[in-house]
Write a protein that holds these residues in place. Sequence first.
Motif, PDB file in Angstrom:
ATOM      1  N   UNK A  27      36.569  88.611   6.792  1.00 57.13           N
ATOM      2  CA  UNK A  27      37.031  87.289   6.390  1.00 57.13           C
ATOM      3  C   UNK A  27      36.083  86.568   5.452  1.00 57.13           C
ATOM      4  N   UNK A  28      34.808  86.910   5.496  1.00 54.48           N
ATOM      5  CA  UNK A  28      33.811  86.235   4.668  1.00 54.48           C
ATOM      6  C   UNK A  28      32.768  87.216   4.153  1.00 54.48           C
ATOM      7  N   UNK A  29      32.132  86.822   3.069  1.00 55.98           N
ATOM      8  CA  UNK A  29      30.932  87.476   2.557  1.00 55.98           C
ATOM      9  C   UNK A  29      29.813  86.439   2.591  1.00 55.98           C
ATOM     10  N   UNK A  30      28.636  86.871   2.977  1.00 54.88           N
ATOM     11  CA  UNK A  30      27.468  85.990   2.979  1.00 54.88           C
ATOM     12  C   UNK A  30      26.373  86.600   2.120  1.00 54.88           C
ATOM     13  N   UNK A  31      25.675  85.740   1.401  1.00 61.70           N
ATOM     14  CA  UNK A  31      24.492  86.142   0.648  1.00 61.70           C
ATOM     15  C   UNK A  31      23.299  85.374   1.204  1.00 61.70           C
ATOM     16  N   UNK A 212      29.841  86.899  10.672  1.00 60.23           N
ATOM     17  CA  UNK A 212      30.542  87.345   9.465  1.00 60.23           C
ATOM     18  C   UNK A 212      30.604  88.867   9.413  1.00 60.23           C
ATOM     19  N   UNK A 213      29.518  89.525   9.730  1.00 60.73           N
ATOM     20  CA  UNK A 213      29.484  90.988   9.725  1.00 60.73           C
ATOM     21  C   UNK A 213      30.483  91.567  10.718  1.00 60.73           C
ATOM     22  N   UNK A 214      30.694  90.863  11.832  1.00 64.04           N
ATOM     23  CA  UNK A 214      31.624  91.318  12.856  1.00 64.04           C
ATOM     24  C   UNK A 214      33.074  90.957  12.578  1.00 64.04           C
TER      25      UNK A 214
END
Length: 233
Positions: A27-31, A212-214
């Motif tokens: 659902x999301x990408x994080x930087x 987010x990874x999950x």
Amino acid sequence: MQEPVEYFFEKYGIDLRNIQLIVCGQKYVAVKLKNGNIGVCATLDNYVNIEVRDLRFPNLKNIQHRIVLTAYFNATFNYENKYNSSIDIFDKINFREYKNIVMIGFFQSLSEKFKAEGINLTIFDNNIQHTMLTDMQEQISKVSGADALILTSTTVFNNTFLNLINATNKKCDIFTLGPSTIMNKEMFRYRNVKLLFGSIFEPNDILTLKIIQGGGGTKQFMPYMKKVFLQNN
């Protein structure tokens, strides 16, 4: 006028040496930058599998690259501002002053607040089905007649942002909304944009990255983010 991802990339570029981690979830990408700053961007069910080395030559027509770049700009810019308070858009804006309010992107909890207060709201979302949504064929005509537009910031990465804001009339107030919002005052260069509603996270917030990874989304990491806003002065 350049759309935002292209504008920020051409003006500021991307410093790959400053990126510590890219987390790609459903659902999301994080930087996460090396200073601990975290930026996120929703995927809208687009598959994203990007590593830092893939961004040596970013392709602004590649949706995966655009999502990661948006998250990168969030991590870069969102912490540069001084936020006086943390507040929800419905508490900040008196929507009773408007007659024709349009929402692009279905923010369900926010739309329920409008319903509870008896404030009419026209909602469009191309990615889901719901009884509260209006047919997408009416979107541009409704946007052109709106005096308030609540605009999901995912329109930036999917490159519909310019078409939508350019369809508004001169008297429309635009409020961008969501964790994907690039909190940079240069967003006020764009037609009718009055306030930016976005979010920041505690530096090095490993818990949000794990969510987010999950495959988790806004509902799951909302307790760990701070809602912030920037106003066009």
